[in-house]
Every structure is written in structure tokens, then in C-alpha cells.
Write an enzyme that holds these catalytic residues in place. Structure first.
Site, PDB file in Angstrom:
ATOM      1  N   GLN A 125      59.249  60.343  50.781  1.00 31.88           N
ATOM      2  CA  GLN A 125      58.235  60.441  51.834  1.00 31.88           C
ATOM      3  C   GLN A 125      58.272  61.839  52.439  1.00 31.88           C
ATOM      4  O   GLN A 125      59.334  62.275  52.897  1.00 31.88           O
ATOM      5  CB  GLN A 125      58.560  59.395  52.903  1.00 31.88           C
ATOM      6  N   GLY A 126      57.152  62.527  52.443  1.00 28.41           N
ATOM      7  CA  GLY A 126      57.127  63.908  52.945  1.00 28.41           C
ATOM      8  C   GLY A 126      56.307  64.050  54.211  1.00 28.41           C
ATOM      9  O   GLY A 126      55.211  64.612  54.181  1.00 28.41           O
ATOM     10  N   SER A 128      58.156  64.882  57.470  1.00 28.47           N
ATOM     11  CA  SER A 128      58.834  65.842  58.354  1.00 28.47           C
ATOM     12  C   SER A 128      58.804  67.257  57.796  1.00 28.47           C
ATOM     13  O   SER A 128      58.904  67.477  56.588  1.00 28.47           O
ATOM     14  CB  SER A 128      60.285  65.420  58.558  1.00 28.47           C
ATOM     15  N   SER A 160      64.190  61.454  52.204  1.00 28.28           N
ATOM     16  CA  SER A 160      65.236  60.555  51.685  1.00 28.28           C
ATOM     17  C   SER A 160      65.057  60.377  50.189  1.00 28.28           C
ATOM     18  O   SER A 160      63.931  60.176  49.718  1.00 28.28           O
ATOM     19  CB  SER A 160      65.140  59.172  52.354  1.00 28.28           C
ATOM     20  N   GLU A 243      56.220  50.604  58.003  1.00 32.48           N
ATOM     21  CA  GLU A 243      57.597  51.053  58.032  1.00 32.48           C
ATOM     22  C   GLU A 243      58.326  50.509  59.242  1.00 32.48           C
ATOM     23  O   GLU A 243      59.365  49.900  59.144  1.00 32.48           O
ATOM     24  CB  GLU A 243      57.629  52.595  58.044  1.00 32.48           C
ATOM     25  N   ASN A 369      63.717  56.527  68.713  1.00 34.80           N
ATOM     26  CA  ASN A 369      63.567  55.476  69.720  1.00 34.80           C
ATOM     27  C   ASN A 369      62.965  56.015  71.018  1.00 34.80           C
ATOM     28  O   ASN A 369      62.296  55.272  71.747  1.00 34.80           O
ATOM     29  CB  ASN A 369      64.924  54.792  69.956  1.00 34.80           C
ATOM     30  N   GLU A 370      63.186  57.308  71.287  1.00 36.10           N
ATOM     31  CA  GLU A 370      62.546  57.883  72.487  1.00 36.10           C
ATOM     32  C   GLU A 370      61.018  57.841  72.315  1.00 36.10           C
ATOM     33  O   GLU A 370      60.281  57.484  73.234  1.00 36.10           O
ATOM     34  CB  GLU A 370      62.992  59.344  72.714  1.00 36.10           C
TER      35      GLU A 370
HETATM   36  C1  LIG Z   1      68.330  58.700  57.787  1.00 32.59           C
HETATM   37  C2  LIG Z   1      67.057  59.456  57.941  1.00 32.59           C
HETATM   38  C3  LIG Z   1      66.097  59.382  56.951  1.00 32.59           C
HETATM   39  C4  LIG Z   1      64.915  60.131  57.054  1.00 32.59           C
HETATM   40  N1  LIG Z   1      64.031  60.084  56.006  1.00 32.59           N
HETATM   41  C5  LIG Z   1      62.893  60.815  56.087  1.00 32.59           C
HETATM   42  C6  LIG Z   1      61.979  60.819  54.980  1.00 32.59           C
HETATM   43  O1  LIG Z   1      62.215  60.185  53.950  1.00 32.59           O
HETATM   44  N2  LIG Z   1      60.854  61.572  55.087  1.00 32.59           N
HETATM   45  C7  LIG Z   1      60.560  62.304  56.216  1.00 32.59           C
HETATM   46  O2  LIG Z   1      59.520  62.918  56.244  1.00 32.59           O
HETATM   47  N3  LIG Z   1      61.418  62.326  57.272  1.00 32.59           N
HETATM   48  C8  LIG Z   1      62.581  61.615  57.225  1.00 32.59           C
HETATM   49  N4  LIG Z   1      63.481  61.651  58.277  1.00 32.59           N
HETATM   50  C9  LIG Z   1      63.207  62.555  59.414  1.00 32.59           C
HETATM   51  C10 LIG Z   1      62.823  61.810  60.678  1.00 32.59           C
HETATM   52  O3  LIG Z   1      61.536  61.259  60.558  1.00 32.59           O
HETATM   53  C11 LIG Z   1      62.912  62.824  61.831  1.00 32.59           C
HETATM   54  O4  LIG Z   1      64.261  63.209  61.959  1.00 32.59           O
HETATM   55  C12 LIG Z   1      62.432  62.229  63.131  1.00 32.59           C
HETATM   56  O5  LIG Z   1      61.053  62.002  63.106  1.00 32.59           O
HETATM   57  C13 LIG Z   1      62.765  63.148  64.336  1.00 32.59           C
HETATM   58  O6  LIG Z   1      62.290  64.433  64.105  1.00 32.59           O
HETATM   59  P1  LIG Z   1      63.275  65.692  64.291  1.00 32.59           P
HETATM   60  O7  LIG Z   1      64.522  65.424  63.531  1.00 32.59           O
HETATM   61  O8  LIG Z   1      62.488  66.912  63.967  1.00 32.59           O
HETATM   62  O9  LIG Z   1      63.681  65.692  65.838  1.00 32.59           O
HETATM   63  P2  LIG Z   1      62.777  66.202  67.043  1.00 32.59           P
HETATM   64  O10 LIG Z   1      61.399  65.696  66.928  1.00 32.59           O
HETATM   65  O11 LIG Z   1      62.978  67.672  67.188  1.00 32.59           O
HETATM   66  O12 LIG Z   1      63.455  65.449  68.262  1.00 32.59           O
HETATM   67  C14 LIG Z   1      64.708  65.867  68.851  1.00 32.59           C
HETATM   68  C15 LIG Z   1      65.005  64.928  70.020  1.00 32.59           C
HETATM   69  O13 LIG Z   1      63.989  65.059  71.022  1.00 32.59           O
HETATM   70  C16 LIG Z   1      63.406  63.800  71.316  1.00 32.59           C
HETATM   71  N5  LIG Z   1      61.968  63.964  71.567  1.00 32.59           N
HETATM   72  C17 LIG Z   1      61.091  64.696  70.847  1.00 32.59           C
HETATM   73  N6  LIG Z   1      59.844  64.579  71.360  1.00 32.59           N
HETATM   74  C18 LIG Z   1      59.956  63.755  72.443  1.00 32.59           C
HETATM   75  C19 LIG Z   1      59.018  63.232  73.379  1.00 32.59           C
HETATM   76  N7  LIG Z   1      57.708  63.540  73.332  1.00 32.59           N
HETATM   77  N8  LIG Z   1      59.469  62.399  74.347  1.00 32.59           N
HETATM   78  C20 LIG Z   1      60.796  62.055  74.409  1.00 32.59           C
HETATM   79  N9  LIG Z   1      61.728  62.527  73.538  1.00 32.59           N
HETATM   80  C21 LIG Z   1      61.314  63.359  72.576  1.00 32.59           C
HETATM   81  C22 LIG Z   1      63.627  62.974  70.066  1.00 32.59           C
HETATM   82  O14 LIG Z   1      63.587  61.590  70.357  1.00 32.59           O
HETATM   83  C23 LIG Z   1      65.001  63.449  69.622  1.00 32.59           C
HETATM   84  O15 LIG Z   1      65.998  62.775  70.342  1.00 32.59           O
HETATM   85  C24 LIG Z   1      64.666  60.936  58.198  1.00 32.59           C
HETATM   86  C25 LIG Z   1      65.627  60.993  59.209  1.00 32.59           C
HETATM   87  C26 LIG Z   1      66.811  60.292  59.092  1.00 32.59           C
HETATM   88  C27 LIG Z   1      67.826  60.405  60.188  1.00 32.59           C
END
Ligand SMILES: Cc1cc2nc3c(=O)[nH]c(=O)nc-3n(C[C@H](O)[C@H](O)[C@H](O)COP(=O)(O)OP(=O)(O)OC[C@H]3O[C@@H](n4cnc5c(N)ncnc54)[C@H](O)[C@@H]3O)c2cc1C
Length: 387
Positions: A125-126, A128, A160, A243, A369-370
Site C-alpha cells: 500500500q503506497g 505514506s 508494509s 481497513e 489514534n490521535e
Molecule cells: C506497522 C506499520 C505499518 C504501516 N504500513 C503502511 C503501509 O503499508 N503503507 C503506507 O502507506 N503507510 C504505512 N504505514 C505508515 C502510517 O500510515 C503512518 O505512520 C501514519 O499515518 C502516521 O504518519 P507519520 O508516521 O508520518 O506521522 P505524523 O503524521 O507525522 O504524526 C506524528 C504524530 O503527530 C500526531 N498528529 C499528526 N497530525 C495530528 C493532528 N491533526 N491532530 C492530532 N495529532 C496529530 C500523530 O498522531 C502522531 O502521533 C505504516 C505504519 C506502521 C507503524
């Protein structure tokens, strides 16, 4: 809601149980985040498909059984009861598959679904990108139209199984002048195309479950677009609903963990803090509550309802429950929890530490979860939007 299973549902359960008992590997497969484990899991998927159990809820013409959601839940219960391997192609069969059924052309369905069902093709899944995680509408990777092709450019990350997968489904900005969720298209990308670089990301445990994917002028036919040009957001949101709402984490997974936790407590009761008995019971009740809530959701869907914002409640509940179950297990095991499986004193310790490391990611993936709490505040409670 009728809480009894029909005779047909019981027969379906018995049939699934018989097949799984006869076919589930006796020994656990190596982790699917290693090359060897990935291939072993693909072989298992091919066997499941041959037996007719890989995609039970899909229509028969694509290798499924046309099972309804209740039968799907029953199958999942049997699957986890049998201790069967994790689903290496879950992004394909549970997320992209249902989306293809809804948005795909007949040609796209015929091209992609059968190979997805056998895991001849495994999907990543692409969504992020380095600057688009929670804020997915900030996606920058682009799809420039060049006649009957798109030319893809940009970087995806945290895919992933991306290190070993064959295909990627992702969102790309097809209208360069667009902003936010407008002007995005949903494109299917073969990971062996010229210009694709897959760079595995090593995890804390040393395995490479993720990959960064770089796209340098990758040409894909326009026919690889799912849904209308510029309408990718709506297509992607359907996938996100599946999902977080249901398919990715069936309750059986957590009920199986809860049962293992109760066993662990029983084995160690003499040596551990009595408060851990309450914690264990609470976890078990949580898993049962999640199962009942899912049955309620499924009954509503079977009655014609749709998954809505309440999917966010489920996502928070299962991810926090999973974490609580693993934390409770580690507390029961005490300092032995940190032993590696091959250590001499590791008897009975199992893979709780490994499970805990993965459970830590539950509140992050499938939308943090946020973000789910923001959605609940705005869409269910009707509170004003945060700044
Ligand atoms: C095990 C695992 C599998 C994954 N698999 C995939 C995959 O297959 N394909 C893919 O595309 N992605 C995948 N991801 C990525 C995942 O979708 C992102 O990590 C997630 O969406 C959070 O984005 P980020 O890591 O850029 O954190 P950020 O968006 O930078 O967030 C950082 C922190 O800030 C908080 N935050 C951000 N915005 C807000 C807001 N508006 N209000 C309150 N809090 C906020 C977040 O909750 C978090 O705690 C995976 C992640 C994990 C851990």
C-alpha cells in the site's frame, strides 16, 4: 439481531475447521518480513486458494466462496483457532480487492483479482510519503499524463511488505495545479518497472518489514488507474474504511491473543501479582466485547448499512486492547519476558515480546489514534474542527 448461528453457518464452520485442521502447517512459518518467510507465506496462500479458503468473501468467479460477512467472521474465528499463518497479502485481499470490486473495470478485475487470490502477486500500500502521513492530502508524488501513460515521480514510504511485494497501489497527484485531496489519482504500479527503486527499511527487530519506494519517471499505462482521473481520494477512502472498519483486524485475532493470555496467567498464577488476574480478565472481556461489537456492525451492514465514522471507535479499541494484552503478558512473565526464544530459560515465554513490539505500532498504522479521536470529535460528537 439473532444471536444463534443457522444450520448453514454451522456447516460452513465445520467445513472450514476440517480443512484447516488437515492443512495448517504444524510448525510456525518464518516471519513474512524475511525473504524466506515471505515465500513460505506465499506458498501457504496458494494452498489456501486451492482449498477455496483464501478469499472466502469474494465472488466465486474470482476464486472466492461468495461468503457473506457473518461467514467471513466465522472463517476468521476458525482461522485463528487453528493457529494458521498471518496473511502476507492482506493489503491485497482485504483492502485493494474489495476496492477493485467496487471501482475496477471488468478488465481490471479479471487481470488483478485471480493473481491476488493466489498471492502470485503480493500488494503493498503506497499512501505514506515523507511529508504525508497523518496528513495524507499533502501527497506530492505525481502522475504526469503523457498520452496513454502516466509518468510517476516521487517517494512513498512505510510500505508494509514493500521489500518483497510485486505491486504497489498508491495515490498520485495527476493534476499539478491541484491542492489537498483534489486532483489525486489511484494508480497500480508494478514494482519491477524501470525507474522503481525499492529500499528496505530495517526494523528494531532486524527484519525488513517496510520499504521506501522511489519512483523516477516510471511509465505505467493509463489503464492502471482505478476510478476516474482526479477522483483517487474517494477510491482511497473506500479502502481506508475497509481497513480501519473491519477487514484488517477481525476480532478473532484478538480473541486468540486473549485466550493465550489466560493460559499464560494460569501457568504463572502461583508466581505473579494477584492484580494481574483482574488485568487478564479485563483483556479477555475486551476481546469478547470487540467481537460482539463487530457482530453488531456486520448485522447492520448485512441490513444495508455502511461503515461510517464509528470505524474510528473500533480502530482505537482494538489497537489499545492489543497493547494492553501484550503489556499484561510481559508483566506476568516479569524479567523472563525479555528472553530470546533460544535462551535456555525461555521455556513458556513464547513470542510475547515480539508481539508487544508489533502491538506498539497499532495506534500508529491505519490512521493514528490521535487522528481517529479527531474524527470522532468532529463527525460523531459534532465538536468544532481543531485548528
Ligand atoms: C506497522 C506499520 C505499518 C504501516 N504500513 C503502511 C503501509 O503499508 N503503507 C503506507 O502507506 N503507510 C504505512 N504505514 C505508515 C502510517 O500510515 C503512518 O505512520 C501514519 O499515518 C502516521 O504518519 P507519520 O508516521 O508520518 O506521522 P505524523 O503524521 O507525522 O504524526 C506524528 C504524530 O503527530 C500526531 N498528529 C499528526 N497530525 C495530528 C493532528 N491533526 N491532530 C492530532 N495529532 C496529530 C500523530 O498522531 C502522531 O502521533 C505504516 C505504519 C506502521 C507503524
Amino acid at each position: 439481531m439473532d444471536l444463534r448461528y443457522t444450520a448453514a453457518q454451522q456447516a460452513f464452520r465445520a467445513q472450514a475447521r476440517r480443512w484447516l485442521e488437515a492443512n495448517v502447517p504444524q510448525q510456525p512459518l518464518p516471519s513474512f518480513d524475511t525473504r524466506e518467510g515471505f515465500e513460505a507465506h506465499r506458498a501457504w496462500e496458494a494452498k489456501l486458494e486451492k482449498g477455496g479458503w483464501a478469499v472466502v468473501s469474494w465472488p466465486v468467479e474470482y476464486g472466492g466462496r461468495g461468503a457473506d460477512l457473518l461467514e467471513w467472521l466465522i472463517f476468521e474465528e476458525e482461522y485463528y483457532r487453528a493457529g494458521a499463518p498471518r496473511r502476507v497479502n492482506q493489503n491485497g485481499i482485504f483492502l485493494l480487492g474489495p476496492t477493485l470490486m467496487e471501482f475496477g473495470t471488468p478488465e481490471q478485475k479479471a487481470r488483478y483479482l485471480p493473481k491476488m487470490a493466489t498471492s502470485a502477486e503480493v500488494w503493498a500500500q503506497g499512501w505514506s510519503e515523507p511529508n504525508a502521513g497523518s496528513d495524507m492530502a499533502a501527497i506530492q508524488a505525481s502522475a504526469r499524463r503523457d498520452g496513454e501513460h502516466y509518468v510517476l515521480r516521487g517517494q512513498k514510504t512505510w510500505a508494509s511488505r514493500g521489500a518483497f511485494a510485486h505491486w504497489l497501489f498508491g495515490l498520485f497527484r495527476s493534476d499539478p495545479a491541484s491542492e489537498r485531496h483534489r486532483g489525486l489519482s489511484f494508480v497500480l504500479v508494478p514494482l519491477d518497472a524501470p525507474g522503481v527503486t525499492v529500499r528496505p527499511i530495517a526494523q528494531l527487530d532486524g527484519e525488513t518489514g517496510f520499504a521506501e519506494i522511489f519512483l523516477d519517471d516510471v511509465r505505467v499505462p493509463v489503464d492502471n488507474r482505478l476510478g476516474a482521473e482526479g477522483q483517487g481520494w474517494a477510491v482511497a477512502m473506500a479502502t481506508a474504511g475497509f481497513e480501519r472498519g473491519l477487514m484488517l483486524r477481525s476480532p478473532a485475532r484478538f480473541q486468540a491473543t486473549a485466550r493465550r493470555l489466560v493460559e499464560l496467567y494460569r501457568e504463572n498464577a502461583a508466581d505473579c501479582d494477584p492484580a494481574l488476574r483482574d488485568a487478564t480478565v479485563n483483556c479477555w472481556l475486551g476481546a469478547e466485547a470487540y467481537a460482539l461489537d463487530t457482530y453488531r456492525t456486520v448485522s447492520r451492514l448485512l441490513g444495508g448499512g455502511k461503515i461510517g465514522a464509528e470505524a474510528s471507535l473500533g480502530k482505537i479499541f482494538w489497537s489499545e486492547l492489543d497493547l494492553r494484552m501484550h503489556e499484561t503478558a510481559l508483566r506476568i512473565l516479569g524479567e523472563r519476558a525479555e528472553l530470546l526464544p533460544e535462551a535456555p530459560a525461555a521455556h513458556g515465554v513464547g513470542d510475547w515480546l515480539d508481539g508487544h513490539l508489533f502491538a506498539l505500532s497499532g495506534p500508529i498504522y491505519a490512521g493514528t489514534n490521535e487522528i481517529q479521536r479527531n474524527l470522532i470529535a468532529e463527525r460523531i460528537l459534532g465538536l468544532p474542527k481543531g485548528s
